[in-house]
Design a protein around this motif. Structure first.
Motif, PDB file in Angstrom:
ATOM      1  N   ASP A 107       0.863  -1.180   0.000  1.00  0.00           N
ATOM      2  CA  ASP A 107       0.000   0.000   0.000  1.00  0.00           C
ATOM      3  C   ASP A 107       0.902   1.233   0.000  1.00  0.00           C
ATOM      4  O   ASP A 107       0.962   1.992   0.956  1.00  0.00           O
ATOM      5  CB  ASP A 107      -0.914  -0.019   1.241  1.00  0.00           C
ATOM      6  CG  ASP A 107      -1.890   1.150   1.277  1.00  0.00           C
ATOM      7  OD1 ASP A 107      -2.024   1.859   0.265  1.00  0.00           O
ATOM      8  OD2 ASP A 107      -2.511   1.348   2.329  1.00  0.00           O
ATOM      9  N   THR A 132      -0.259  -7.426   1.918  1.00  0.00           N
ATOM     10  CA  THR A 132      -1.390  -7.007   1.094  1.00  0.00           C
ATOM     11  C   THR A 132      -1.137  -5.606   0.553  1.00  0.00           C
ATOM     12  O   THR A 132      -0.282  -4.886   1.073  1.00  0.00           O
ATOM     13  CB  THR A 132      -2.712  -7.018   1.904  1.00  0.00           C
ATOM     14  OG1 THR A 132      -3.798  -6.689   1.048  1.00  0.00           O
ATOM     15  CG2 THR A 132      -2.661  -6.031   3.070  1.00  0.00           C
ATOM     16  N   GLU A 134      -4.024  -3.778   0.114  1.00  0.00           N
ATOM     17  CA  GLU A 134      -5.279  -3.121   0.504  1.00  0.00           C
ATOM     18  C   GLU A 134      -4.987  -1.976   1.463  1.00  0.00           C
ATOM     19  O   GLU A 134      -4.013  -1.998   2.202  1.00  0.00           O
ATOM     20  CB  GLU A 134      -6.239  -4.118   1.156  1.00  0.00           C
ATOM     21  CG  GLU A 134      -6.659  -5.243   0.252  1.00  0.00           C
ATOM     22  CD  GLU A 134      -7.447  -4.805  -0.983  1.00  0.00           C
ATOM     23  OE1 GLU A 134      -7.970  -3.675  -1.015  1.00  0.00           O
ATOM     24  OE2 GLU A 134      -7.527  -5.602  -1.929  1.00  0.00           O
ATOM     25  N   HIS A 135      -5.873  -0.995   1.465  1.00  0.00           N
ATOM     26  CA  HIS A 135      -5.686   0.218   2.255  1.00  0.00           C
ATOM     27  C   HIS A 135      -6.733   0.310   3.363  1.00  0.00           C
ATOM     28  O   HIS A 135      -7.922   0.123   3.130  1.00  0.00           O
ATOM     29  CB  HIS A 135      -5.810   1.445   1.341  1.00  0.00           C
ATOM     30  CG  HIS A 135      -5.623   2.741   2.039  1.00  0.00           C
ATOM     31  ND1 HIS A 135      -4.391   3.213   2.407  1.00  0.00           N
ATOM     32  CD2 HIS A 135      -6.518   3.677   2.445  1.00  0.00           C
ATOM     33  CE1 HIS A 135      -4.525   4.383   3.003  1.00  0.00           C
ATOM     34  NE2 HIS A 135      -5.817   4.686   3.041  1.00  0.00           N
ATOM     35  N   ASP A 138     -10.196  -1.604   4.210  1.00  0.00           N
ATOM     36  CA  ASP A 138     -10.348  -2.538   3.084  1.00  0.00           C
ATOM     37  C   ASP A 138      -9.564  -3.818   3.333  1.00  0.00           C
ATOM     38  O   ASP A 138      -9.867  -4.863   2.751  1.00  0.00           O
ATOM     39  CB  ASP A 138      -9.887  -1.898   1.774  1.00  0.00           C
ATOM     40  CG  ASP A 138     -10.886  -0.896   1.224  1.00  0.00           C
ATOM     41  OD1 ASP A 138     -12.022  -0.825   1.747  1.00  0.00           O
ATOM     42  OD2 ASP A 138     -10.521  -0.168   0.280  1.00  0.00           O
ATOM     43  N   ILE A 139      -8.557  -3.753   4.202  1.00  0.00           N
ATOM     44  CA  ILE A 139      -7.818  -4.967   4.556  1.00  0.00           C
ATOM     45  C   ILE A 139      -8.781  -6.004   5.126  1.00  0.00           C
ATOM     46  O   ILE A 139      -8.692  -7.199   4.807  1.00  0.00           O
ATOM     47  CB  ILE A 139      -6.695  -4.656   5.575  1.00  0.00           C
ATOM     48  CG1 ILE A 139      -5.651  -3.728   4.951  1.00  0.00           C
ATOM     49  CG2 ILE A 139      -6.050  -5.941   6.087  1.00  0.00           C
ATOM     50  CD1 ILE A 139      -4.660  -3.139   5.949  1.00  0.00           C
ATOM     51  N   TYR A 142     -11.311  -7.011   1.924  1.00  0.00           N
ATOM     52  CA  TYR A 142     -10.861  -7.514   0.630  1.00  0.00           C
ATOM     53  C   TYR A 142      -9.567  -8.310   0.641  1.00  0.00           C
ATOM     54  O   TYR A 142      -9.239  -8.976  -0.341  1.00  0.00           O
ATOM     55  CB  TYR A 142     -10.732  -6.353  -0.364  1.00  0.00           C
ATOM     56  CG  TYR A 142     -12.021  -5.590  -0.522  1.00  0.00           C
ATOM     57  CD1 TYR A 142     -13.138  -6.195  -1.084  1.00  0.00           C
ATOM     58  CD2 TYR A 142     -12.144  -4.288  -0.067  1.00  0.00           C
ATOM     59  CE1 TYR A 142     -14.336  -5.515  -1.209  1.00  0.00           C
ATOM     60  CE2 TYR A 142     -13.341  -3.592  -0.192  1.00  0.00           C
ATOM     61  CZ  TYR A 142     -14.428  -4.210  -0.757  1.00  0.00           C
ATOM     62  OH  TYR A 142     -15.603  -3.537  -0.872  1.00  0.00           O
ATOM     63  N   ALA A 143      -8.796  -8.230   1.704  1.00  0.00           N
ATOM     64  CA  ALA A 143      -7.577  -9.045   1.775  1.00  0.00           C
ATOM     65  C   ALA A 143      -7.982 -10.497   2.025  1.00  0.00           C
ATOM     66  O   ALA A 143      -9.076 -10.768   2.537  1.00  0.00           O
ATOM     67  CB  ALA A 143      -6.666  -8.544   2.899  1.00  0.00           C
TER      68      ALA A 143
END
Length: 162
Positions: A107, A132, A134-135, A138-139, A142-143
């Motif tokens: 990220d 990951t 993802e930010h 969102d981790i 969506y991770a």
């Protein structure tokens, strides 16, 4: 897990739907609201108060602590550099409470800042860099599940130390 959690929408935030709107306008002073919230939690009986957030919320929390916010810990997730024109490396110097910094390794800026925290943040400090890109929150959404679980466990382990 037995922890009380207070979430809020910063001034001028309007996610809509069931979450509603916070009202007001975002004038860049959202970090000032944390003092009011921490005081309210203490008046309600909280002995230990940890502030934190993801992305902008992380940045506001660190900045508020660097300006003397009376909290007992920080959970910083995927913030970026420069809040109110002050680099995080300058802010973190003044934060002596226990700190947990979490970001995805891929990220970009938040991942790069993890190395800054490892080198410059006063102890006690924990730095968790996840596999990951993802930010922020969102981790969790969506991770891959093992990464999201590692995120959750890092927070629980940190809170247990306070």
């Amino acid at each position: 897990q037995g922890y009380r959690v207070l979430t809020f929408d910063r001034r001028g935030s309007c996610p809509g739907g069931d979450l509603g709107c916070s009202g007001g306008r975002n004038d860049g002073g959202g970090w000032k609201d944390l003092a009011f919230l921490v005081e309210g939690l203490r008046e309600a009986g909280a002995r230990t108060v940890v502030v934190g957030g993801a992305s902008l919320g992380a940045m506001e929390s660190l900045y508020a602590l660097s300006r003397g916010l009376d909290a007992d810990g920080l959970i910083w997730v995927s913030g970026v550099d420069l809040y109110q024109g002050v680099p995080v490396s300058d802010q973190v110097d003044d934060v002596t409470v226990p700190k947990l910094f979490i970001a995805g390794a891929f990220d970009d800026e938040p991942g790069d800042l993890q190395r800054v925290f490892e080198r410059t943040a006063p102890r006690p400090t924990q730095v968790v860099t996840l596999d990951t890109g993802e930010h922020g929150t969102d981790i969790l959404d969506y991770a891959p599940p093992p990464i999201a679980d590692e995120f959750r466990q890092a927070v629980l382990d940190f809170l247990e130390t306070l």
